[in-house]
Design a protein around this motif. Sequence first.
Motif, mmCIF file in Angstrom:
data_model
loop_
_atom_site.group_PDB
_atom_site.id
_atom_site.type_symbol
_atom_site.label_atom_id
_atom_site.label_comp_id
_atom_site.label_asym_id
_atom_site.label_seq_id
_atom_site.Cartn_x
_atom_site.Cartn_y
_atom_site.Cartn_z
ATOM 1 N N LEU A 64 0.821 -1.203 0.000
ATOM 2 C CA LEU A 64 0.000 0.000 0.000
ATOM 3 C C LEU A 64 0.861 1.261 0.000
ATOM 4 N N LEU A 65 1.959 1.203 0.738
ATOM 5 C CA LEU A 65 2.867 2.345 0.788
ATOM 6 C C LEU A 65 3.499 2.615 -0.577
ATOM 7 N N VAL A 66 3.936 1.534 -1.276
ATOM 8 C CA VAL A 66 4.536 1.672 -2.603
ATOM 9 C C VAL A 66 3.519 2.269 -3.583
ATOM 10 N N VAL A 67 2.282 1.764 -3.524
ATOM 11 C CA VAL A 67 1.231 2.269 -4.410
ATOM 12 C C VAL A 67 0.997 3.753 -4.183
ATOM 13 N N CYS A 68 0.969 4.154 -2.919
ATOM 14 C CA CYS A 68 0.756 5.571 -2.592
ATOM 15 C C CYS A 68 1.888 6.431 -3.144
ATOM 16 N N ILE A 69 3.119 5.942 -3.004
ATOM 17 C CA ILE A 69 4.267 6.695 -3.524
ATOM 18 C C ILE A 69 4.183 6.845 -5.034
ATOM 19 N N LEU A 70 3.864 5.742 -5.745
ATOM 20 C CA LEU A 70 3.744 5.783 -7.206
ATOM 21 C C LEU A 70 2.621 6.727 -7.630
ATOM 22 N N LEU A 71 1.528 6.715 -6.866
ATOM 23 C CA LEU A 71 0.405 7.590 -7.176
ATOM 24 C C LEU A 71 0.805 9.052 -7.059
ATOM 25 N N VAL A 72 1.549 9.372 -6.012
ATOM 26 C CA VAL A 72 2.013 10.750 -5.821
ATOM 27 C C VAL A 72 2.946 11.163 -6.955
ATOM 28 N N ILE A 73 3.857 10.262 -7.336
ATOM 29 C CA ILE A 73 4.787 10.553 -8.433
ATOM 30 C C ILE A 73 4.015 10.791 -9.734
ATOM 31 N N GLY A 74 2.995 9.950 -9.990
ATOM 32 C CA GLY A 74 2.182 10.097 -11.196
ATOM 33 C C GLY A 74 1.474 11.434 -11.236
ATOM 34 N N ILE A 75 0.926 11.869 -10.097
ATOM 35 C CA ILE A 75 0.226 13.150 -10.024
ATOM 36 C C ILE A 75 1.192 14.301 -10.309
ATOM 37 N N ILE A 76 2.394 14.180 -9.757
ATOM 38 C CA ILE A 76 3.394 15.233 -9.987
ATOM 39 C C ILE A 76 3.772 15.298 -11.469
ATOM 40 N N CYS A 77 3.972 14.142 -12.113
ATOM 41 C CA CYS A 77 4.334 14.094 -13.532
ATOM 42 C C CYS A 77 3.245 14.716 -14.404
ATOM 43 N N LEU A 78 1.991 14.386 -14.089
ATOM 44 C CA LEU A 78 0.885 14.948 -14.867
ATOM 45 C C LEU A 78 0.837 16.466 -14.704
ATOM 46 N N ALA A 79 1.088 16.943 -13.503
ATOM 47 C CA ALA A 79 1.072 18.385 -13.267
ATOM 48 C C ALA A 79 2.178 19.074 -14.049
ATOM 49 N N VAL A 80 3.363 18.439 -14.062
ATOM 50 C CA VAL A 80 4.488 19.020 -14.795
ATOM 51 C C VAL A 80 4.199 19.054 -16.287
ATOM 52 N N GLN A 81 3.652 17.945 -16.834
ATOM 53 C CA GLN A 81 3.321 17.888 -18.261
ATOM 54 C C GLN A 81 2.292 18.957 -18.637
ATOM 55 N N LYS A 82 1.307 19.137 -17.786
ATOM 56 C CA LYS A 82 0.270 20.129 -18.067
ATOM 57 C C LYS A 82 0.862 21.524 -18.087
ATOM 58 N N GLN A 83 1.783 21.769 -17.165
ATOM 59 C CA GLN A 83 2.423 23.081 -17.112
ATOM 60 C C GLN A 83 3.283 23.344 -18.337
ATOM 61 N N ASN A 84 3.992 22.313 -18.832
ATOM 62 C CA ASN A 84 4.830 22.432 -20.014
ATOM 63 C C ASN A 84 3.969 22.724 -21.245
ATOM 64 N N LYS A 85 2.819 22.052 -21.347
ATOM 65 C CA LYS A 85 1.937 22.280 -22.507
ATOM 66 C C LYS A 85 1.445 23.738 -22.516
ATOM 67 N N GLN A 86 1.126 24.251 -21.326
ATOM 68 C CA GLN A 86 0.635 25.612 -21.253
ATOM 69 C C GLN A 86 1.723 26.607 -21.707
ATOM 70 N N ARG A 87 2.956 26.327 -21.350
ATOM 71 C CA ARG A 87 4.058 27.214 -21.727
ATOM 72 C C ARG A 87 4.284 27.166 -23.258
ATOM 73 N N SER A 88 4.230 25.904 -23.834
ATOM 74 C CA SER A 88 4.473 25.763 -25.296
ATOM 75 C C SER A 88 3.396 26.425 -26.111
ATOM 76 N N SER A 89 2.174 26.428 -25.633
ATOM 77 C CA SER A 89 1.081 27.082 -26.347
ATOM 78 C C SER A 89 1.233 28.596 -26.381
ATOM 79 N N LEU A 90 1.953 29.137 -25.384
ATOM 80 C CA LEU A 90 2.200 30.558 -25.357
ATOM 81 C C LEU A 90 3.310 30.932 -26.356
#
Length: 262
Positions: free
Chosen positions: A236-262
Motif C-alpha cells: 500500500l505504501l509503494v502504491v501511494c508513492i507511485l500515485l504521488v509521483i504520477g500526479i506530480i508528472c501529470l502536473a508538470v506535463q500540463k504546465q509544459n503544454k501551457q508554456r508551449s502554447s504561449l
Amino acid sequence: MRWLLLCVLGVLVASFEVTVPNNHLLAIRGRPAVLGCEFTPDPNFSNLVVTWQRQEDARVVHSFYYQQDQLDRQCLKYHNRTSLNISELHKGNASLRIAAVRPKDAGWYLCIVTNTKGTGKALMQVTYGALYSEPRLSIHVNSSALKVQFETEGFPKPEVIWMGEHDQNLSCHLEIHGQTEDGLYFIKSICEAQKPVVNITFTLKNHLLNQNLQRPVFLSFDEDTTDHMSIALAVLLVVCILLVIGIICLAVQKQNKQRSSL
C-alpha cells in the motif's frame, strides 16, 4: 477490727476490674476501629473517669469525666476522630471508636477507668493494614517478546507470584517503593513472556489481611497474519508513492503544454 477493715477493702478492690475483650485489634486503613474495654459498673455515674492513652508515650487519646468528654489534653492527631458510646458507660462499656484509621494509629493503648469501686487499667495492641488496590495492567511489546506489568498500593509488603500456563513459577522483576504519606507501599512487578501465546497469572497476597488478588493474562499473536499485514502495508505504501509521483508528472506535463502554447 483492723483485720475486718482490710478484708472489706480487699473485697471492694477485688470486685472492680478493667478488661479488654481482645488484647489485639487489626485496624484497616480508612475504616473505623473499635477498641473494646469493659469495667465493673457503679450506679454513681458522677464519679466515673475514663481515659484512653497511648502506652508508649502517655499521649491522651480520649478522656471522659464530670459526665462528659474532656478533650483539652487530647493529642491533635486524634482530634474529631474519637468517641465513646455514652449510653453504654453505665453498663460498664468504655469502648473507644477511632474513625478513619491511619498508619500512626498502630501501637499500644491503655484503657484506664476509675469509679467509686476502684481504679483499673487494661492494655491492648492495634495493628494497621491496608488492602491493596486493584492492580493496574500495562503491556509492552517488542519483536520477540512482551512485558506484562502490574502496579498497586497497600500495606504491609505482599507476596508476589507469577505462574505459567502449567502452574510453574516464573521469574519476575519486583519493585517495592518506600511508604508514602498514606503509609502505603507502591508495588510494581514485571514478567517477560515469549510470543506468540502468552498465558500467565499474576498473584498478590496480603497475608495480614487475608487478601488474595489473582489476575490471569492471556494473549495470542498470529504471526502469519502479522506477516501478511506487514506485506499489505508495504504494498500500500509503494502504491501511494507511485500515485504521488504520477500526479506530480501529470502536473508538470500540463504546465509544459501551457508554456508551449504561449
